[in-house]
Design a protein around this motif. Structure first.
Motif, PDB file in Angstrom:
ATOM      1  N   LYS A 175       0.397  -3.149  -1.016  1.00 55.88           N
ATOM      2  CA  LYS A 175       1.107  -4.300  -1.633  1.00 55.88           C
ATOM      3  C   LYS A 175       0.417  -5.544  -1.097  1.00 55.88           C
ATOM      4  CE  LYS A 175       5.597  -1.986  -1.825  1.00 55.88           C
ATOM      5  NZ  LYS A 175       6.999  -1.988  -1.340  1.00 55.88           N
TER       6      LYS A 175
ATOM      7  N   GLU B 106       2.486   0.740   2.940  1.00 55.95           N
ATOM      8  CA  GLU B 106       3.860   1.721   3.132  1.00 55.95           C
ATOM      9  C   GLU B 106       3.588   3.158   2.865  1.00 55.95           C
ATOM     10  OE1 GLU B 106       6.559  -2.337   2.159  1.00 55.95           O
ATOM     11  OE2 GLU B 106       6.793  -0.635   0.965  1.00 55.95           O
ATOM     12  N   ASP B 107       4.283   4.029   3.326  1.00 51.94           N
ATOM     13  CA  ASP B 107       4.391   5.474   2.641  1.00 51.94           C
ATOM     14  C   ASP B 107       4.856   5.291   1.436  1.00 51.94           C
ATOM     15  OD1 ASP B 107       3.107   6.374   4.938  1.00 51.94           O
ATOM     16  OD2 ASP B 107       4.888   7.364   5.600  1.00 51.94           O
ATOM     17  N   LYS B 108       4.493   6.282   0.483  1.00 50.25           N
ATOM     18  CA  LYS B 108       5.026   6.557  -0.708  1.00 50.25           C
ATOM     19  C   LYS B 108       6.142   7.573  -0.414  1.00 50.25           C
ATOM     20  CE  LYS B 108       3.964   7.267  -5.568  1.00 50.25           C
ATOM     21  NZ  LYS B 108       4.987   8.154  -5.890  1.00 50.25           N
ATOM     22  N   TYR B 109       7.315   6.995  -0.588  1.00 49.93           N
ATOM     23  CA  TYR B 109       8.576   7.924  -0.099  1.00 49.93           C
ATOM     24  C   TYR B 109       8.767   8.932  -1.436  1.00 49.93           C
ATOM     25  CZ  TYR B 109       8.839   4.894   3.721  1.00 49.93           C
ATOM     26  OH  TYR B 109       8.538   4.329   4.927  1.00 49.93           O
TER      27      TYR B 109
ATOM     28  N   TRP C 235      12.543  -1.709   1.034  1.00 47.01           N
ATOM     29  CA  TRP C 235      11.267  -2.129   1.269  1.00 47.01           C
ATOM     30  C   TRP C 235      11.172  -3.596   0.700  1.00 47.01           C
ATOM     31  CZ3 TRP C 235      10.944   2.574  -1.204  1.00 47.01           C
ATOM     32  CH2 TRP C 235      10.886   2.673  -2.637  1.00 47.01           C
TER      33      TRP C 235
ATOM     34  N   LYS D 174      -2.578   7.749  -4.762  1.00 44.73           N
ATOM     35  CA  LYS D 174      -2.441   9.071  -4.522  1.00 44.73           C
ATOM     36  C   LYS D 174      -3.456  10.061  -4.907  1.00 44.73           C
ATOM     37  CE  LYS D 174       1.014   9.705  -8.364  1.00 44.73           C
ATOM     38  NZ  LYS D 174       2.380  10.360  -8.625  1.00 44.73           N
TER      39      LYS D 174
ATOM     40  N   LEU E 241       1.755   3.311  -0.946  1.00 40.76           N
ATOM     41  CA  LEU E 241       1.784   2.147  -1.731  1.00 40.76           C
ATOM     42  C   LEU E 241       1.249   0.931  -0.972  1.00 40.76           C
ATOM     43  CD1 LEU E 241       3.776   1.115  -3.970  1.00 40.76           C
ATOM     44  CD2 LEU E 241       3.794   3.601  -3.187  1.00 40.76           C
TER      45      LEU E 241
ATOM     46  N   GLU F 295      14.577   3.285  -1.580  1.00 40.37           N
ATOM     47  CA  GLU F 295      14.638   4.610  -1.748  1.00 40.37           C
ATOM     48  C   GLU F 295      15.874   5.429  -1.151  1.00 40.37           C
ATOM     49  OE1 GLU F 295      11.890   5.391  -4.244  1.00 40.37           O
ATOM     50  OE2 GLU F 295      11.471   7.684  -3.940  1.00 40.37           O
TER      51      GLU F 295
ATOM     52  N   ARG G 181       4.863  -3.540 -14.360  1.00 41.54           N
ATOM     53  CA  ARG G 181       4.181  -2.695 -13.673  1.00 41.54           C
ATOM     54  C   ARG G 181       2.786  -3.561 -13.321  1.00 41.54           C
ATOM     55  NH1 ARG G 181       3.949   2.675 -12.860  1.00 41.54           N
ATOM     56  NH2 ARG G 181       5.220   3.102 -14.561  1.00 41.54           N
TER      57      ARG G 181
ATOM     58  N   ARG H   9      14.502   6.385  -6.325  1.00 41.04           N
ATOM     59  CA  ARG H   9      14.500   4.597  -6.374  1.00 41.04           C
ATOM     60  C   ARG H   9      16.031   4.328  -6.494  1.00 41.04           C
ATOM     61  NH1 ARG H   9      10.235   1.259  -7.880  1.00 41.04           N
ATOM     62  NH2 ARG H   9      10.824  -0.867  -7.123  1.00 41.04           N
TER      63      ARG H   9
ATOM     64  N   ARG I 250      17.095   3.982 -10.851  1.00 47.81           N
ATOM     65  CA  ARG I 250      15.696   3.315 -11.567  1.00 47.81           C
ATOM     66  C   ARG I 250      16.215   3.241 -12.973  1.00 47.81           C
ATOM     67  NH1 ARG I 250       9.606   5.089 -11.400  1.00 47.81           N
ATOM     68  NH2 ARG I 250       9.032   4.157 -13.465  1.00 47.81           N
TER      69      ARG I 250
ATOM     70  N   TRP J  82       1.490  -4.359  -6.635  1.00 47.28           N
ATOM     71  CA  TRP J  82       2.037  -3.078  -5.890  1.00 47.28           C
ATOM     72  C   TRP J  82       1.028  -2.089  -6.780  1.00 47.28           C
ATOM     73  CZ3 TRP J  82       7.736  -2.040  -5.525  1.00 47.28           C
ATOM     74  CH2 TRP J  82       8.426  -2.996  -4.882  1.00 47.28           C
TER      75      TRP J  82
ATOM     76  N   LYS K  98      -0.484   2.204  -6.348  1.00 50.00           N
ATOM     77  CA  LYS K  98       0.006   3.202  -5.604  1.00 50.00           C
ATOM     78  C   LYS K  98      -1.419   4.133  -5.560  1.00 50.00           C
ATOM     79  CE  LYS K  98       1.840   5.109  -9.756  1.00 50.00           C
ATOM     80  NZ  LYS K  98       3.125   5.451 -10.686  1.00 50.00           N
TER      81      LYS K  98
HETATM   82  P1  AMP Z   1       5.573   6.860  -9.353  1.00 51.26           P
HETATM   83  O1  AMP Z   1       6.916   7.512  -9.374  1.00 51.26           O
HETATM   84  O2  AMP Z   1       4.332   7.687  -9.148  1.00 51.26           O
HETATM   85  O3  AMP Z   1       5.060   5.952 -10.556  1.00 51.26           O
HETATM   86  O4  AMP Z   1       5.542   5.821  -8.160  1.00 51.26           O
HETATM   87  C1  AMP Z   1       6.296   4.503  -8.158  1.00 51.26           C
HETATM   88  C2  AMP Z   1       7.535   4.931  -7.343  1.00 51.26           C
HETATM   89  O5  AMP Z   1       7.373   5.289  -5.862  1.00 51.26           O
HETATM   90  C3  AMP Z   1       8.816   3.997  -7.421  1.00 51.26           C
HETATM   91  O6  AMP Z   1       9.158   3.875  -8.279  1.00 51.26           O
HETATM   92  C4  AMP Z   1       9.344   4.225  -6.169  1.00 51.26           C
HETATM   93  O7  AMP Z   1      10.620   5.109  -6.466  1.00 51.26           O
HETATM   94  C5  AMP Z   1       8.507   4.955  -5.282  1.00 51.26           C
HETATM   95  N1  AMP Z   1       8.275   4.525  -3.936  1.00 51.26           N
HETATM   96  C6  AMP Z   1       8.064   5.351  -2.793  1.00 51.26           C
HETATM   97  N2  AMP Z   1       7.703   4.574  -1.790  1.00 51.26           N
HETATM   98  C7  AMP Z   1       7.742   3.220  -2.064  1.00 51.26           C
HETATM   99  C8  AMP Z   1       7.426   1.943  -1.420  1.00 51.26           C
HETATM  100  N3  AMP Z   1       7.125   1.981  -0.242  1.00 51.26           N
HETATM  101  N4  AMP Z   1       7.331   0.821  -2.179  1.00 51.26           N
HETATM  102  C9  AMP Z   1       7.584   0.873  -3.650  1.00 51.26           C
HETATM  103  N5  AMP Z   1       7.825   2.029  -4.335  1.00 51.26           N
HETATM  104  C10 AMP Z   1       7.780   3.369  -3.404  1.00 51.26           C
END
Ligand code: AMP
Length: 554
Positions: free
Chosen positions: A392, A240-243, A329, A411, A390, A290, A403, A247, A262, A407, A409
């Motif tokens: 999964k 999925e995209d990282k939006y 999501w 980036k 993201l 989000e 954590r 949160r 959050r 899941w 991430k």
């Molecule tokens: P970070 O803030 O870099 O730790 O990344 C984790 C955050 O990415 C989560 O707390 C969400 O707010 C955000 N996020 C964005 N897109 C997604 C997604 N598709 N699934 C889960 N989390 C996501």
């Protein structure tokens, strides 16, 4: 009755030993002896909390208010208070120290129940003066040791070497319960107090999420690349995209809907269009997702959303200038069915079956196989100026507050800028005594002028920080105490996730998540980046960034 003095004694004994099992034993002993109706509160206090989970009250005693109270209760002048801070750097120890210097002071017995009531009264105070008066009255009844723990609880840091996991273990030991069952009860209820009560009653298996008590969010673990992701998740990966929004957990039950951030704050009144749409759903649901600013079918950058943040009741003008959507999501409950243990692919099916109405939407999901496909998706995301992805595991459960490795991430910094250091501040904590926080600037095109654009304090090694401190002291132009202006000599490469307009810095821009990528010994201040490059980057993100969402059906 269990007293605060007993809690303080137990806390001090726990702080004294470095053995984790001894800490657990001492705390378990305290829990066993705790009075029937004071156990839950005591467990919360040892977890560093003051109110039960989902309770939206806060003490709202900030540093300034606390200093006022401390002056009133201790009679100490500014200089003695500052000296005490230098000795301890801990609100609890400063308070205990100052009060123990007073002679002829008497104190009353304070029970845990009394303390709970006093905290409730402080939280209920309508104005600061009332709040500080109530806290002053509480501390005036307390012995130095009790006051020390009151201050620790107010600042939210006990600093006695207890992590939440150890408090959970102690609950298990105290009541002969399986530690995994205690942990799960805390995960589901978010509340050490409730878990302690269930453990004592032998009913941990009945722990369940409740409507309008937010669960903690499941978090993602960073990975460096697609190969590592496949090694952890297996070949079949959901992407999925990282939006880039905020949160938010959405609860809708019966005729009510609420949104939680959050950090578990109720933010419902800020986004009425989302709560209203949630009431049109055909089932009760608990969703994870989000909030994004969304205009003309496109996700807007984070700074657009910022104008909506913190506005309790946005007017029609703001709501139409910055429309928002809620991209879900995950679904954690439907009606009274708890879904968190079900595999993600089943939860996603349930989510899709809801047919969410606009402005609710679903995260855009792609099912991919193998590292090469993940890489391709990542490159696509980058081409859309998106921060990342993201990844999964489709068979995985939802694990609140963890954590985990289901899941991930992926980036990479969006870009880097070469900048010059123009100021520095003394660091805190581990960084005390070194100039670790630097302010940096870019060049205004075609001139010698510099325009500040941000501050950073992470990324250098301890040795580099030490070396830079010596140099910064050497090139200081003006010493303002905590901050020094320095000659523009040190060139750094700064990595960041986005650029946005901001009135905070002279350049008119700020970087998101700036960190020092490298000390560029090889570059001189003449080589640094210019303001027009920053402007181009900001415009590109603003106009070209694309994050994909699936709009609802009904
Ligand atoms: P970070 O803030 O870099 O730790 O990344 C984790 C955050 O990415 C989560 O707390 C969400 O707010 C955000 N996020 C964005 N897109 C997604 C997604 N598709 N699934 C889960 N989390 C996501």
């Amino acid at each position: 009755m269990t007293t605060l003095a007993e809690l303080a004694r137990a806390g001090d004994a726990i702080a004294t030993t470095s053995s984790k099992s001894e800490k657990v034993r001492l705390l378990a002993q305290f829990f066993v002896a705790a009075a029937e109706d004071e156990l839950a509160q005591a467990a919360r206090y040892f977890g560093g909390g003051v109110f039960p989970a989902g309770d939206q009250r806060t003490l709202q005693v900030g540093g300034a208010a606390f200093s006022t109270v401390l002056r009133a209760v201790s009679g100490a002048d500014e200089a003695s208070i500052r000296a005490a801070w230098r000795r301890h750097s801990d609100a609890g120890d400063v308070t205990g120290d100052l009060l123990s210097r007073l002679e002829g002071r008497s104190s009353e017995t304070i029970s845990i129940r009394d303390l709970d009531r006093a905290f409730a009264e402080i939280a209920d105070a309508r104005v600061t003066r009332e709040r500080t008066a109530r806290l002053t009255a509480l501390l005036e009844r307390a012995s130095p040791d009790e006051a020390r723990y009151i201050a620790k609880l107010i600042t939210g840091e006990l600093r006695i070497g207890l992590r939440e996991g150890l408090v959970e273990e102690a609950i298990g030991v105290a009541f002969g319960a399986d530690p995994a069952a205690v942990s799960r009860a805390v995960m589901l209820t978010g509340d050490l107090g409730e878990a302690a009560l269930l453990a004592r009653a032998g009913r941990l298996d009945t722990a369940a999420p409740r409507w309008f008590v937010p669960l903690r969010s499941m978090l993602a673990t960073p990975v460096a690349g697609a190969e590592e992701a496949v090694a952890r998740l297996g070949e079949d990966v959901w992407v999925e995209d990282k939006y880039d929004g905020i949160r938010c957990q959405l609860h809708r039950s019966g005729g009510e809907a609420a949104l939680y951030s959050r950090d578990l704050k109720n933010i419902s009144t800020q986004f009425p269009e989302i709560t209203t749409a949630a009431l049109d759903l055909h089932a009760d649901v608990m969703l994870d997702g989000e909030i994004l600013a969304f205009h003309d079918g496109r996700v807007m950058p984070f700074h657009a959303l910022q104008t909506r943040l913190g506005r309790a009741a946005p007017g029609a003008a703001v709501m139409s200038a910055v429309p928002v959507i809620y991209v879900a999501w995950d679904v954690l409950m439907v009606d009274d069915e708890v879904l968190i243990d079900r595999p993600l692919h089943e939860r996603r099916g349930r989510l899709e079956a809801l047919g969410v109405p606009h402005p609710l939407a679903l995260a855009h999901l792609e099912r991919v196989r193998g590292a090469a496909e993940i890489d391709r998706r990542f490159e696509d995301a980058r081409a859309r100026l998106n921060e990342g992805l993201l990844l999964k595991q489709p068979d995985s459960p939802y694990t609140p507050g963890r954590r985990g490795l289901n899941w991930l991430k992926l980036k990479r910094p969006l870009d880097t800028l070469d900048v010059v250091v123009v100021g520095a501040e003394w660091g805190h904590g581990k960084r005390r005594g070194v100039l670790s926080d630097v302010t940096f600037a870019v060049r205004v095109d075609g001139t010698d002028q510099l325009a500040t654009i941000g501050k950073a304090y992470t990324g250098l090694t301890d040795a580099e920080i030490a070396e830079m401190t010596t140099l910064l002291l050497d090139i200081t132009v003006a010493d303002h105490g905590h901050y020094r202006t320095v000659q523009p000599r040190i060139v750094l490469e700064i990595a960041f996730d986005a650029v946005q307009s901001s009135a905070r810095h002279k350049s008119g821009f700020a970087l998101r998540f700036p960190r020092i990528a490298r000390w560029r010994h090889d570059k001189s201040p003449a080589d640094i980046d210019t303001l027009s490059r920053v402007r181009d980057l900001a415009n590109a993100i603003e106009n070209e960034r694309v994050q994909l969402v699936d709009q609802g059906g009904s």
